[in-house]
Design a protein around this motif. Sequence first.
Motif, PDB file in Angstrom:
ATOM      1  N   THR A  65      51.379  -6.305  81.667  1.00  0.00           N
ATOM      2  CA  THR A  65      52.086  -5.367  80.795  1.00  0.00           C
ATOM      3  C   THR A  65      51.378  -5.220  79.462  1.00  0.00           C
ATOM      4  O   THR A  65      51.186  -4.114  78.954  1.00  0.00           O
ATOM      5  CB  THR A  65      53.530  -5.843  80.565  1.00  0.00           C
ATOM      6  N   LEU A  66      50.963  -6.350  78.875  1.00  0.00           N
ATOM      7  CA  LEU A  66      50.353  -6.315  77.551  1.00  0.00           C
ATOM      8  C   LEU A  66      49.045  -5.538  77.554  1.00  0.00           C
ATOM      9  O   LEU A  66      48.682  -4.900  76.569  1.00  0.00           O
ATOM     10  CB  LEU A  66      50.126  -7.741  77.048  1.00  0.00           C
ATOM     11  N   THR A  67      48.325  -5.571  78.675  1.00  0.00           N
ATOM     12  CA  THR A  67      47.077  -4.826  78.777  1.00  0.00           C
ATOM     13  C   THR A  67      47.304  -3.342  78.579  1.00  0.00           C
ATOM     14  O   THR A  67      46.516  -2.654  77.915  1.00  0.00           O
ATOM     15  CB  THR A  67      46.416  -5.081  80.147  1.00  0.00           C
ATOM     16  N   TYR A  68      48.389  -2.818  79.148  1.00  0.00           N
ATOM     17  CA  TYR A  68      48.658  -1.384  79.066  1.00  0.00           C
ATOM     18  C   TYR A  68      49.348  -0.989  77.768  1.00  0.00           C
ATOM     19  O   TYR A  68      49.076   0.077  77.206  1.00  0.00           O
ATOM     20  CB  TYR A  68      49.518  -0.944  80.257  1.00  0.00           C
ATOM     21  N   GLU A  69      50.250  -1.807  77.269  1.00  0.00           N
ATOM     22  CA  GLU A  69      51.036  -1.431  76.098  1.00  0.00           C
ATOM     23  C   GLU A  69      50.280  -1.594  74.785  1.00  0.00           C
ATOM     24  O   GLU A  69      50.564  -0.911  73.802  1.00  0.00           O
ATOM     25  CB  GLU A  69      52.330  -2.251  76.044  1.00  0.00           C
ATOM     26  N   SER A  70      49.331  -2.504  74.731  1.00  0.00           N
ATOM     27  CA  SER A  70      48.623  -2.784  73.478  1.00  0.00           C
ATOM     28  C   SER A  70      47.528  -1.752  73.226  1.00  0.00           C
ATOM     29  O   SER A  70      46.966  -1.164  74.146  1.00  0.00           O
ATOM     30  CB  SER A  70      48.006  -4.186  73.524  1.00  0.00           C
ATOM     31  N   ASP A  71      47.238  -1.547  71.948  1.00  0.00           N
ATOM     32  CA  ASP A  71      46.149  -0.652  71.542  1.00  0.00           C
ATOM     33  C   ASP A  71      44.903  -1.432  71.144  1.00  0.00           C
ATOM     34  O   ASP A  71      43.790  -0.927  71.237  1.00  0.00           O
ATOM     35  CB  ASP A  71      46.603   0.207  70.359  1.00  0.00           C
ATOM     36  N   ALA A  72      45.103  -2.647  70.663  1.00  0.00           N
ATOM     37  CA  ALA A  72      43.983  -3.514  70.302  1.00  0.00           C
ATOM     38  C   ALA A  72      44.381  -4.954  70.606  1.00  0.00           C
ATOM     39  O   ALA A  72      45.546  -5.327  70.440  1.00  0.00           O
ATOM     40  CB  ALA A  72      43.620  -3.364  68.828  1.00  0.00           C
ATOM     41  N   VAL A  73      43.414  -5.735  71.065  1.00  0.00           N
ATOM     42  CA  VAL A  73      43.679  -7.138  71.404  1.00  0.00           C
ATOM     43  C   VAL A  73      42.545  -8.000  70.868  1.00  0.00           C
ATOM     44  O   VAL A  73      41.363  -7.725  71.131  1.00  0.00           O
ATOM     45  CB  VAL A  73      43.801  -7.355  72.927  1.00  0.00           C
TER      46      VAL A  73
END
Length: 330
Positions: free
Chosen positions: A248-256
């Motif tokens: 989920t975090l891969t798709y929802e985040s803009d920068a990591v």
Amino acid sequence: MTTPPPPIGADVQPTRLSAVRAEALDTDRHRRVVPTGFPTLDRVLVGGLRTQNLTLIGGRPGAGKTVALLQWARHMAASGETVVLACYEHDERTLMDRLLLMEVGDLEDVDPAERADARSALAEVSAGDVPLAEVIHDVPALTAAHEAMTTYDDNLLLVRANGLTTTVTELDAMVTRNGGSVLLVDYLQKVPTDPHQPDDRLRVMQIAQELKDLAMRQDIVVVAAAIADRRGLDAPRLRLKHLDGSSTLTYESDAVLMLNDKYDIVHRSHIVYDTEKARDHHRYVVWSVEKHRDGAEGADLQFRKDFAHYRFEPDGSPVHEKLIDERIDV
């Protein structure tokens, strides 16, 4: 399987492109870029963190996620941003003490002995042995640190977040009431859902979606620390895929940004043949930009730890050594 509730703002109505174009021509409103105060990182991020974006910072326990968030909060507040820092791990007084330590570490032309005196005095305060008011005036480095903190403390709102009640809805309301332009969350997986979602995967999905929606709707910067799952704790190098709820975090985040101790992930050839250099690697944390929708990905930057003063040295540099990827590279 329980279906997650619809995200905040699900009743939004479509807008004709002609109306969007007309509004754009009639206003100067646009997404802003907010610098982090880490020049090397800001260059890689094309200026800093963007409003309407959800940025994640991941790492193992002790890697410096909370340190980075607090250091960013301090810089942004000092730059005039209204920052809401919601911490599910520490209370406001603990965060304030760490900000004082950060200011002590940032003082110029201060003798190491004076810094040590300031650290000792704050340790006594934290233990409840002496009141803060007493040491503030008796220890010169703390006097200067306290004065520095007063220049931005009205812009920094500290929240002792509750893992049972401080939902994204509550954080949204705090931002609205206080005119916040930046929201920092420490950490994402401890944010409760409303209503509470028992399925961990769906719960992380709901939190990430709501934080992203909040960033877009309020036109603010949202940054959240994220923890590793069990696989990540055993992995030689922590990656985005190792975060709890990573799909989920891969798709929802803009920068990591992923934080790893340099010694743990530098290639073995840089350790076995130069023991002095190997010891030096322990002093750095590598910040890897694993996702960036507004710029390049894949940059590995190193920042020197100064955790005695609860900070990183902000003037970092690119990593020139070879780093491991998976265990076969060790």
